[in-house]
Design a protein around this motif. Structure first.
Motif, PDB file in Angstrom:
ATOM      1  N   GLU A  79       9.688 -20.957   3.795  1.00 51.48           N
ATOM      2  CA  GLU A  79       9.053 -21.560   4.769  1.00 51.48           C
ATOM      3  C   GLU A  79       9.740 -20.065   6.236  1.00 51.48           C
ATOM      4  OE1 GLU A  79       6.000 -22.726   5.594  1.00 51.48           O
ATOM      5  OE2 GLU A  79       5.926 -22.903   3.565  1.00 51.48           O
ATOM      6  N   VAL A  80       9.895 -18.745   5.630  1.00 48.02           N
ATOM      7  CA  VAL A  80      10.634 -18.174   6.369  1.00 48.02           C
ATOM      8  C   VAL A  80       9.898 -17.036   7.025  1.00 48.02           C
ATOM      9  CG1 VAL A  80      12.735 -18.512   5.831  1.00 48.02           C
ATOM     10  CG2 VAL A  80      11.431 -16.387   4.663  1.00 48.02           C
ATOM     11  N   LYS A  81       9.934 -16.518   8.386  1.00 50.77           N
ATOM     12  CA  LYS A  81       9.025 -15.077   8.775  1.00 50.77           C
ATOM     13  C   LYS A  81       9.674 -13.772   7.544  1.00 50.77           C
ATOM     14  CE  LYS A  81       9.023 -12.181  12.172  1.00 50.77           C
ATOM     15  NZ  LYS A  81       9.441 -10.496  12.793  1.00 50.77           N
ATOM     16  N   TYR A  82       8.118 -12.809   6.623  1.00 49.18           N
ATOM     17  CA  TYR A  82       8.004 -12.183   5.813  1.00 49.18           C
ATOM     18  C   TYR A  82       7.337 -10.835   6.790  1.00 49.18           C
ATOM     19  CZ  TYR A  82       8.452 -15.298   1.677  1.00 49.18           C
ATOM     20  OH  TYR A  82       9.150 -15.968   0.633  1.00 49.18           O
ATOM     21  N   VAL A  83       8.510 -10.037   6.306  1.00 54.18           N
ATOM     22  CA  VAL A  83       7.693  -8.254   6.904  1.00 54.18           C
ATOM     23  C   VAL A  83       7.592  -7.020   5.559  1.00 54.18           C
ATOM     24  CG1 VAL A  83       9.006  -8.770   9.302  1.00 54.18           C
ATOM     25  CG2 VAL A  83       9.710  -7.553   6.749  1.00 54.18           C
ATOM     26  N   ALA A  84       6.253  -6.201   6.120  1.00 53.45           N
ATOM     27  CA  ALA A  84       6.917  -5.475   5.446  1.00 53.45           C
ATOM     28  C   ALA A  84       8.181  -5.190   4.854  1.00 53.45           C
ATOM     29  CB  ALA A  84       5.935  -4.433   5.635  1.00 53.45           C
ATOM     30  N   ASN A  85       8.573  -4.426   4.249  1.00 51.58           N
ATOM     31  CA  ASN A  85      10.324  -3.866   3.144  1.00 51.58           C
ATOM     32  C   ASN A  85      10.663  -2.778   3.983  1.00 51.58           C
ATOM     33  OD1 ASN A  85      12.542  -3.973   1.823  1.00 51.58           O
ATOM     34  ND2 ASN A  85      11.176  -2.048   0.745  1.00 51.58           N
ATOM     35  N   PRO A  86      11.236  -2.963   6.029  1.00 51.64           N
ATOM     36  CA  PRO A  86      11.617  -1.746   6.368  1.00 51.64           C
ATOM     37  C   PRO A  86      11.829  -0.189   5.186  1.00 51.64           C
ATOM     38  CG  PRO A  86      13.244  -3.926   6.884  1.00 51.64           C
ATOM     39  CD  PRO A  86      11.862  -4.095   5.041  1.00 51.64           C
ATOM     40  N   TYR A  87      12.490   0.030   4.906  1.00 49.83           N
ATOM     41  CA  TYR A  87      11.977   0.795   3.407  1.00 49.83           C
ATOM     42  C   TYR A  87      10.789   1.444   2.984  1.00 49.83           C
ATOM     43  CZ  TYR A  87      17.471   0.490   3.432  1.00 49.83           C
ATOM     44  OH  TYR A  87      18.898   0.504   3.823  1.00 49.83           O
ATOM     45  N   ASP A  88       9.538   0.742   2.830  1.00 48.72           N
ATOM     46  CA  ASP A  88       8.869   0.908   2.718  1.00 48.72           C
ATOM     47  C   ASP A  88       7.771   1.509   3.996  1.00 48.72           C
ATOM     48  OD1 ASP A  88       9.157   0.075   0.001  1.00 48.72           O
ATOM     49  OD2 ASP A  88       8.818  -1.925   0.509  1.00 48.72           O
ATOM     50  N   GLU A  89       8.595   0.956   5.118  1.00 51.90           N
ATOM     51  CA  GLU A  89       7.974   1.429   5.797  1.00 51.90           C
ATOM     52  C   GLU A  89       7.582   3.430   6.157  1.00 51.90           C
ATOM     53  OE1 GLU A  89       8.980  -0.811   9.301  1.00 51.90           O
ATOM     54  OE2 GLU A  89       6.819  -2.227   9.091  1.00 51.90           O
TER      55      GLU A  89
END
Lengths: 255, 317
Positions: A28-38
């Motif tokens: 139950e935490v905030k998820y994001v696109a993996n920064p390196y993948d960006e």
């Protein structure tokens, strides 16, 4: 030109990670696109924009929440996405690579494949190599500069102490992006709205007929003990530095 | 007796310093340590390697192949060496080059791979490594006859353990492919040393306010035999090159002493340096988060404290 970008749906690096049981964590935490993948997404999208032709397809191995990460990268300009569903946050890099390979091959095959040099959750640093091995393609990771020359691409990778290797690779190839490659864009509202309508093709990892060799198994996770409050050194600046030097030399023995 | 292989990484005709710690980790594991060298200078390095426990140094060669130009051939040659010499665990330093060579070797061997490991257990075939940007430590179990493992620099102390060393030249057959070629190596713009191998690091944050001001850190670093680092905020503001950045998206470092000057103490910065042995924080803001997760704190202006520290070190010699 068809460019695939592999993206992982990961907990935000600023999120507080609570370990639950032996090898799990509170999701139950905030998820994001993996920064390196960006960085990979940005490079792929800007290449297609520059050439005024081509398609960028994001591929993700993740749970159903990963659709949000795919929407985020589609807002950056990715045309459509493929989501390979699994409940496991840490499927082995071998099964991940097999799944990415099959999805990309079945979708039509790649002219280029980008991804981050590592994920910020598992920090495995090897999915680019495993995917390249599965696909029989050359690979380079830690890419900080990229230029496309048709049959080949020229990339730079940072090695020790800021030195750089200049590398020429035949296409198609797999490239692992690092910070410094570009500045990923922040999508504006119209792009975010448009991304909601873009296609996400879903499939289940379990239905892909792949065998997981399970070469590397996550046995346990332990929280890292943070240091407690620092011992504040007091006095005049001169007294403080004198006591610091004494502590570092005599107590800690680190200088 | 099991045999552990170590990739002897060299730069500018010297063995990379952190290789010796990896050899000591391998030697402590109980098995015999076999070194694999790809730069052809076995005679030059043999005494140094014998002193820390390498019993056999395999000098790998491949016909018509210049390993310095072909990372793929390098990885494949190392893989062949590991197979030919009956290695059960193949180790190296988790440097940019080490990671690349080990990963390519692991692919050629179809072996399990773990990079940036902080510990390795050769009996249980487990490694420990960071997960979630240093917030957790994962124990990974590796299966199969052989596993490949990269060790984070400075995770193990180099220990003297003299043995008799044998040099074995070994020619392997690998494909001479032009699919990936290193065409040039550009030296760093900066004269500053590599962060990842440093035993002492002094880093500056955004309050450094200019690249010129990093000179005060350089001066202090000379007295401490330290390497200068920077926070992401300082790098993004253009005060320091990215090669100096410590943290999540920069270098992961593990020195004996880390002195943070004007750092707030973000989670992302700590992801890159929290395994330092001793952390000292200098910040004007007594409420800066860095004071809650360092060993020693100095509440003060870095522009006063750092020069005073340099002077004190000078005085004490």
């Amino acid at each position: 030109m068809r460019i695939y970008v592999c993206v992982k749906h990961v907990p935000d690096t600023a999120a507080n990670i609570k370990i639950v049981g032996d090898a799990a964590y509170d999701t139950e935490v905030k998820y994001v696109a993996n920064p390196y993948d960006e960085y990979g997404v940005e490079e792929a999208v800007s290449l297609v924009e520059k050439n005024k032709k081509g398609e960028v397809i994001a591929v993700c191995v993740g749970d159903k929440g990963a659709a949000n990460t795919l929407k985020a990268v589609m807002a950056m300009g990715v045309h459509r996405s493929i989501l390979i569903k699994t409940e496991d946050q840490f499927p082995g890099s071998d099964i991940t690579a097999k799944a990415l390979c099959k999805a990309i091959t079945d979708d039509g095959g790649a002219d280029l494949i980008f991804m981050g040099k590592q994920s910020v959750d598992g920090e495995g640093m090897q999915t680019p190599y495993r995917l390249a091995a599965e696909m029989g393609l050359p690979v380079a990771t830690g890419i900080v500069a990229f230029s496309h020359g048709g049959e080949t691409v020229n990339v730079q990778r940072e090695i020790d102490g800021g030195a750089k290797e200049l590398i020429t690779i035949k296409t198609p190839c797999v490239l692992g992006a690092a910070k410094g490659l570009n500045e990923p864009r922040f999508p504006k509202l119209p792009a975010i709205l448009k991304a909601k309508k873009k296609e996400i093709k879903e499939m289940d990892l379990a239905d892909m007929g792949l065998t997981d060799q399970g070469q590397c198994r996550l046995k346990s996770l332990e929280p890292v003990q943070e240091r407690s409050n620092a011992k504040i050194l007091e006095g005049s600046t001169r007294e403080i530095v004198a006591s610091l030097v004494q502590i570092l030399k005599e107590e800690e023995k680190v200088i | 007796m099991s045999k552990t292989g170590v990739f002897i990484e060299t730069t500018d005709q010297e063995i990379k310093q952190s290789v010796f710690g990896v050899i000591s980790a391998a030697a402590a594991g109980g098995g015999e340590v076999t070194g694999f060298l790809l730069d052809g200078r076995a005679d030059k390095y043999k005494d140094q390697l014998a002193a820390c426990g390498v019993t056999e140094l395999v000098a790998l060669e491949a016909k018509d192949i210049d390993f310095s130009k072909s990372p793929q051939a390098t990885g494949e040659a190392l893989a062949k060496g590991a197979t030919d010499f009956g290695i059960s665990a193949l180790l190296g330093v988790s440097s940019p080059t080490g990671n690349d060579v080990l990963a390519r070797a692991a692919m050629a061997l179809k072996a399990p791979l773990a990079l940036d490991c902080m510990d390795v257990d050769f009996t249980a075939n487990t490694v420990k490594k960071s997960h979630f940007s240093g917030k957790a430590v994962a124990t990974l179990e590796m299966t199969g006859a052989l596993f490949v493992c990269g060790i984070r620099p400075n995770s193990f102390e180099a220990v003297e353990s003299p043995v008799t060393i044998k040099i074995t030249p070994h020619t392997v057959e690998v494909e001479n492919s032009d699919a990936i070629i290193v065409t040039e190596v550009q030296a760093a713009d900066s004269s500053r040393k590599d962060l990842t191998e440093a035993t002492v690091i002094i880093s500056g944050g955004r309050p450094m306010a200019s690249s010129d001001n990093f000179k005060i850190l350089d001066e202090c670093a000379r007295k401490l035999d330290a390497v200068v680092g920077a926070s992401r905020a300082a790098v993004d503001a253009g005060y320091a090159p990215h090669s100096m950045q410590v943290g999540q998206t920069g270098k992961i470092v593990s020195p004996k002493l880390y002195i943070g000057c004007g750092l707030s103490g973000s989670v992302q910065h700590f992801a890159g340096m929290k395994t330092s042995k001793v952390i000292v924080a200098i910040n004007t803001d007594k409420d800066a988060p860095i004071f809650t997760k360092s060993d020693y704190g100095i509440i003060g202006d870095l522009f006063e404290v750092v020069p005073a520290l340099t002077k004190e070190l000078e005085k004490q010699g």
